[in-house]
Design an enzyme around this catalytic site. Sequence first.
Site, PDB file in Angstrom:
ATOM      1  CG  HIS A  72      -1.730   1.244   1.376  1.00 46.51           C
ATOM      2  ND1 HIS A  72      -3.034   1.336   0.958  1.00 46.51           N
ATOM      3  CD2 HIS A  72      -1.406   2.463   1.875  1.00 46.51           C
ATOM      4  CE1 HIS A  72      -3.484   2.562   1.190  1.00 46.51           C
ATOM      5  NE2 HIS A  72      -2.516   3.271   1.752  1.00 46.51           N
ATOM      6  CD  GLU A  73       1.602   3.696   3.716  1.00 46.19           C
ATOM      7  OE1 GLU A  73       1.873   4.768   3.135  1.00 46.19           O
ATOM      8  OE2 GLU A  73       0.540   3.523   4.352  1.00 46.19           O
TER       9      GLU A  73
ATOM     10  CG  HIS B 207       0.534   6.457  -0.582  1.00 53.24           C
ATOM     11  ND1 HIS B 207      -0.536   7.157  -1.089  1.00 53.24           N
ATOM     12  CD2 HIS B 207       0.066   5.807   0.516  1.00 53.24           C
ATOM     13  CE1 HIS B 207      -1.606   6.925  -0.328  1.00 53.24           C
ATOM     14  NE2 HIS B 207      -1.265   6.096   0.651  1.00 53.24           N
TER      15      HIS B 207
ATOM     16  CG  HIS C 223       0.537   9.235  -6.805  1.00 54.64           C
ATOM     17  ND1 HIS C 223      -0.622   9.431  -6.101  1.00 54.64           N
ATOM     18  CD2 HIS C 223       0.373   9.878  -7.981  1.00 54.64           C
ATOM     19  CE1 HIS C 223      -1.457  10.160  -6.832  1.00 54.64           C
ATOM     20  NE2 HIS C 223      -0.878  10.446  -7.974  1.00 54.64           N
TER      21      HIS C 223
HETATM   22 ZN   LIG Z   1      -2.449   5.324   2.217  1.00 55.84          ZN
END
Ligand SMILES: [Zn+2]
Length: 693
Positions: free
Chosen positions: A470-471, A474, A477
């Site tokens: 998940h991290e 980011h 991104h």
């Molecule tokens: Zn998050």
Amino acid sequence: MSAEPASNPFLAPSDLPYGLPPFADIRIEHYRPAFEAGVREQLDEVEAVVTDPAEPTFENTLEALERSGRTLDRVLAVFYNLTSSMADDEMRALEAELAPRAAEHLDAIRLDPRLFARIDHVHARRDALAPEQQRLVERYHLDLTRAGAALPEEERARLRTLNSRLTTLTTDFGSRVLAEANDLAVHVTDRAQLDGLADNVVESAATAAADAGLEGWLLTLVLPTIQPAMSSLRDRGLRRRLHEAATTRGTRGGARDTRALVGEITALRAERAALLGYADHAAYVVADLTAGSTEAVLGILDEMAPPAVANLAVEQERLEQLMAADGVEGPLQPWDWAYYAARDLAATYDVDTDALKPWFELDRVLHDGIFAAATALYGVTFRERPDLQAYAADVRVFEVLDHDGSGLALFVCDWFARPTKRGGAWMSEFVEQSHLHGTRPVVVVCLNVPRPPAGQPALMTTDEVRTGFHEFGHALHGFFSDVTYPRLQGTAVPRDFVEFPSQVNEMWAWEPELLARYAVHHETGEPLPRETADRLVASRSHGQGFDTVSMLGAALLDQEWHRRGPDDPVVLPDDVEAFEAAALERHGVRCDLVPPRYRSAYFAHVFSGGYDAAYYSYLWSEVLDADTVDWFTEHGGLTRENGEVFRRELLSRGGSVDALEAFAAVRGRPPSTEPLLRRRGLLGASTASTATG
Ligand SMILES: [Zn+2]
């Protein structure tokens, strides 16, 4: 104590690769003087912009603003990262001093009417600008308008009063909830009552008791209604005590009761929204998010409610059977739900997540799981740079190389827990990508994996593995950001959009071929048996009725509190619970067995945490996520072609394009709620088939 400017490492750009901060040279005494110098520098720069006699242009106003504040950016980027990941008492004291001053500094710039007049002038003539420049003007114009810069002086004065009062009230709410959590921690003196809890949880409870000067064990409260221990504690009476402690927070009268704050905060927010030209606070907040309107938000939430409640009934029946089989007399109570749901999960899927840890060794997860997925999708590779030093010995630095071998970014990998790190997991940046500044990103990901004893491998839980993916979503991104202006870089997207790329990246954690590659027993070298992996993946869609109804309860409460208009009477402390019950009833999610994930009196996300009127974002990001997971799956999954499209159309764009247009450029159409409804088992279809999400 103050340092000589010449020796303060924040006062000049770093000469390390990618502008990595020179951590070895940074001392705590450097922050304050660098902060002061940075504030003065930016105020001078902005003063030069607003007093420029030339006609306002994009270059002499917007671009000049984007170029301002470089020293302050350098010091605050390091400061805010380290107050989260390496904060001793001295750092925390400095944070309490500098954080409000940084907010005041920002307000001083945003509420300067001379600056607004110049931006307004450029905004009115923006059609001739390049698309990203138009986007930047619109962003600034909206930021300043929404901050109240366009209002006449007396209304701006009222706005400042409201903001200041709201800051006090929301800070107070947070402190009271924290104090209540400490006060209501459940004290246990009989070890037998803790039967069912894992050994390490019992150890933590003993430590917590010792820290509080008590004999025995202390079960501390976490923020959500359902406490983690509830799913394993066999003692029904203790489960009940925990539940009652959790749900009475903020409602016991006295100095820690939060209900008067709820009434006043919502009333002042309604007044402020009206001042800024909106019907209510929810309309004000949502207007700047991708869902667009409160009607759209309620539309999605109300669509999910009836099928979720129907699923709940099916789950309840199974739990009642398990309870009867235990010889426990009914009826099922709220403090029984998590316990029997965990039993149901174990019985249905035969998955013991603790026993799976030997298959998830940290380095292997990182290299053969997370990095390998990024290589397969985007062609990027990772090279450890032991020559580059981070802020702690166990923090590693990797260089991210693009598919053509050129340097793209630095990845700072801070995965181990330490006493000076706050809980949870997050991604942040030390340097943001910008062509204007010629900067490439320096991204950090923090997790809280317990450090193994010396000489032993770090083994992760499946939840930690999911969080790592998940991290890293980011982080991608941030890495792929390809914009000119820093205000529009990477993760500078609306709050109900920012979780979407990271949630999508979670899908690769359970991709069968990748899982076979990275889930390898650290001693035997055996891959996780396929059949176990399948059960693990299938078990992830278990208990969705309960999860969905409690999330919907919280999201709807948040909307209803913030849909109150400026003329609605203030809700009095004694009426807070009745308001809550009526709001849940109105949307068909009032259920005594399944309380909202947060009740109003301890809903810190929305009364002190910055998620006001936006708690729905978690579900909305999941709508976008589930729809995109379908797109990847329909197009062959983990391929370079898919990665290229996602990177080009969405990840690289940051806030430089409309978020939903970027979504549509990938998906080929606007988002559909159907994939999420299917994933959460709300369409009557089998949930197992969508378990990759
Ligand atoms: Zn998050």
